[in-house]
Design an enzyme around this catalytic site. Structure first.
Site, PDB file in Angstrom:
ATOM      1  N   HIS A   1      -6.412  -2.160   9.099  1.00  0.00           N
ATOM      2  CA  HIS A   1      -6.862  -3.349   9.836  1.00  0.00           C
ATOM      3  C   HIS A   1      -8.322  -3.191  10.204  1.00  0.00           C
ATOM      4  O   HIS A   1      -8.866  -2.079  10.236  1.00  0.00           O
ATOM      5  CB  HIS A   1      -6.016  -3.559  11.090  1.00  0.00           C
ATOM      6  CG  HIS A   1      -6.326  -2.590  12.208  1.00  0.00           C
ATOM      7  ND1 HIS A   1      -7.257  -2.846  13.179  1.00  0.00           N
ATOM      8  CD2 HIS A   1      -5.819  -1.368  12.503  1.00  0.00           C
ATOM      9  CE1 HIS A   1      -7.329  -1.826  14.025  1.00  0.00           C
ATOM     10  NE2 HIS A   1      -6.452  -0.913  13.634  1.00  0.00           N
ATOM     11  N   CYS A   2      -8.959  -4.332  10.463  1.00  0.00           N
ATOM     12  CA  CYS A   2     -10.328  -4.329  10.967  1.00  0.00           C
ATOM     13  C   CYS A   2     -10.300  -4.945  12.359  1.00  0.00           C
ATOM     14  O   CYS A   2      -9.265  -4.955  13.013  1.00  0.00           O
ATOM     15  CB  CYS A   2     -11.257  -5.091  10.027  1.00  0.00           C
ATOM     16  SG  CYS A   2     -10.836  -6.821   9.788  1.00  0.00           S
ATOM     17  N   ALA A   3     -11.409  -5.495  12.797  1.00  0.00           N
ATOM     18  CA  ALA A   3     -11.479  -6.007  14.167  1.00  0.00           C
ATOM     19  C   ALA A   3     -10.645  -7.270  14.359  1.00  0.00           C
ATOM     20  O   ALA A   3     -10.204  -7.557  15.472  1.00  0.00           O
ATOM     21  CB  ALA A   3     -12.925  -6.285  14.547  1.00  0.00           C
TER      22      ALA A   3
END
Length: 620
Positions: A27-29
């Site tokens: 995942h990212c932000a």
């Protein structure tokens, strides 16, 4: 709003995507990123019905589910607590984000890349040989070819013929190294394919030698210039070696593994692969030459149009193997000639955009990217300036490249090597005054055309800096003063090269094309989120106004390497204080967009108006 059940959200996502369909997860932000086996098996509408899911899209080989800051990491934690999906490292992600075809092409290109310097140098030697032996040049010294000493012509032959004479050895060596075998074994196998004991392939082709018939039917010849035979032999040989080393007893491995690999590889190449593949390769080379020499320069037009697109998608690596085959088989490389116009047009579009920029820092960066392109590295100009400017800039660059390629193809211009771009590329044509002069004229013409078209159709007069959208509640208007977290040129959110942000699925905001590496706090408040990969952070002031600062696009794949942050969750910071750095050059060199994106993710009233004023931006 009730309590969010992150566990239930995670379970519904897994159910909708399919647990067996997920290969890896990260995942990212703002997004949950899933690498899936079958993208078509996912019903997007069912995923979008899940609570807190703001949208989905498929990009760069990943199924990305938009959840937003503060939510995505908690959903990720709940999923990983129940399922054992792998989280790939940076190199794995870069490979897996591409299609199978892209990965295969990139792997093949990786085999040829180490060979480029020697073939490029050999091309220059061939060009110098053409100059030295040119009758007009010799005439300036009242000499003829007969006056050149034998020792000098021998040295010229050594310099110009050795690399191509033993090209199969270099390819097999590089293939073994890439696959993970012992390179020296590959080198020996490649040498055996051009052993003096075998009739020279070129001599057989021109009728001065006859192949040796094995069993009365299989022609045995050397494979000088047979790129495909050497490539397949090297790959299969290296794979065989790796398998044998797993089962061969340690006491026998040192001698018997190389013995079996060499024996089987050479037998396979000479008796099976060679006779089949070499014939196919010869016909393929003829087909490529035919296409490049279609009437009215049509072949050059099509390739000149497609090559920039191939660079943007990473598919341009396939051209390396084709060019190597062309040079080895014919001594010339008409393919790089038409492809080279991309460099001239890309540099021109980048320069035109940079010169018209109102930002002195952006102008300097654009001119620097142009200079880098002129010296042969296109990524800063392409990804940092041209693609960021929009489809018109890309269109001008592609059309100019196509027209230049068409003219060169029509006039029969062809290089005698590869590996040189833009400023140095004329060195590939010094073997002929006609070739050299026409190439330079067309290259400069392509540059000028792209520059003028950019001025006419891409660059527009400055528009108003304020964008107003009807407010949800006109009675209550809150105003927030935001400091751009990095110095640079403000970019409307709609022009950011990411559909999640440009379509405002997370919220209203703006982008900044950075002209500095220094990151500052955009508002005073508490740090509420710091991405593990350091490419994003969230900050909230006392009123509840919250911002997401996302540094670069798709930079989560860089695993934090370009970023240094001095903040942790819970820290209180004042507006304008330094909180970290981002390495813009590193981001661009890794083919990522460095645009910094600022999104208002929460406030008491929906954010509907942004006034782009410097040094502060006003959110309403």
């Amino acid at each position: 709003m009730g309590t969010i059940d992150y566990k239930e959200i995670g379970e519904r996502i897994i159910e909708a995507v399919g647990v067996e369909n997920i290969e890896s997860m990260t995942h990212c932000a703002t997004r949950l990123r899933l690498e899936v086996r079958d993208r078509d098996a996912i019903d997007d509408s069912q995923v979008e019905l899940i609570d807190q899911v703001k949208g989905v899209f498929f990009n760069a080989g990943q199924y990305q589910i938009i959840l937003g800051t503060g939510i995505v990491n908690k959903v990720y934690e709940q999923i990983t607590a129940q399922y054992q999906f792998t989280e790939r490292n940076k190199d794995d992600i870069s490979r897996q984000s591409a299609s199978g075809l892209q990965v295969a092409i990139r792997n093949i290109a990786d085999i040829f890349v180490p060979i480029i310097p020697i073939l490029g140098a050999t091309g220059l030697f061939l060009g110098l040989k053409g100059v030295v032996l040119n009758e007009q040049v010799l005439g300036l010294f009242n000499a003829t070819a007969a006056d050149i000493p034998q020792w000098f012509t021998a040295i010229l032959t050594v310099l110009t013929d050795t690399a191509f004479g033993f090209l199969t050895a270099f390819i097999c060596w590089s293939a073994f190294k890439k696959i993970g075998g012992l390179p020296i074994i590959g080198f020996l196998i490649g040498l055996m394919l051009v052993s003096p004991a075998l009739p020279n392939a070129y001599a057989v082709a021109n009728g001065t030698a006859e192949p040796i018939l094995a069993f009365g039917i299989i022609p045995l010849v050397g494979y000088q210039g047979s790129i495909l035979t050497a490539l397949i032999t090297g790959i299969l040989g290296a794979m065989l070696e790796k398998k044998l080393r797993k089962v061969m007893p340690n006491s026998m491995d040192l001698i018997f593994t190389p013995f079996v690999v060499i024996l089987l590889s050479v037998f396979l190449a000479l008796f099976i692969l060679g006779p089949i593949v070499h014939g196919f390769e010869s016909q393929a080379i003829k087909a490529i030459e035919w296409f490049l020499h279609l009437p009215f320069g049509i072949g050059g037009l099509i390739i000149g149009f497609l090559y920039p697109i191939a660079v943007m998608t990473g598919m341009h690596h396939m051209f390396i193997a084709i060019e190597t085959s062309l040079i080895a088989s014919t001594g010339f490389n008409p393919l790089i000639t038409v492809c080279a116009m991309y460099g001239f047009s890309n540099a021109a579009v980048c320069l035109a955009i940079a010169l018209r920029s109102k930002s002195q820092a952006f102008k300097t960066a654009g001119i620097s990217a142009t200079a880098t392109q002129i010296l042969g590295v296109s990524e800063p100009a392409l990804f940092g300036v041209v693609m960021r400017t929009g489809m018109r800039a890309i269109g001008v660059m592609v059309v100019s490249s196509a027209l230049g390629g068409m003219v060169l193809s029509l006039l029969g211009i062809q290089a005698n090597s590869y590996g040189l771009a833009v400023l140095l590329s004329p060195l590939m044509y010094i073997y002929s005054p006609y070739q050299l002069s026409v190439y330079i004229i067309v290259g400069l013409g392509t540059f000028i055309l792209a520059f003028i078209l950019t001025q006419l159709f891409v660059l527009k007069k400055a528009t108003t800096s304020t964008k107003t959208i009807s407010q949800a509640d006109k009675k209550t208007v809150s105003t927030y003063q935001v400091l751009p977290p990095v110095e640079g040129e403000i970019v409307p959110l709609e022009e950011v090269n990411d559909p999640v942000f440009s379509n405002k699925l997370i919220g209203e905001g703006f982008g900044i094309y950075p002209e500095s590496n220094l990151i500052k706090a955009p508002i005073s408040g508490e740090i509420v989120m710091v991405a593990p990969t350091k490419h994003a952070f969230g900050i909230r002031d006392e009123s509840g106004f919250e911002l997401l600062v996302h540094m670069g696009i798709e930079t989560v794949e860089l695993n934090g390497s370009p970023f240094e942050l001095k903040i942790n969750v819970g820290d209180k910071v004042e507006q304008g204080v330094e909180i970290g750095t981002m390495d813009r050059k590193d981001i661009i060199n890794q083919h990522k967009d460095p645009t910094v994106i600022v999104i208002a993710t929460s406030a008491q009233q929906p954010i509907t108006t942004i006034e782009y004023s410097i040094p502060l931006l006003t959110f309403s």
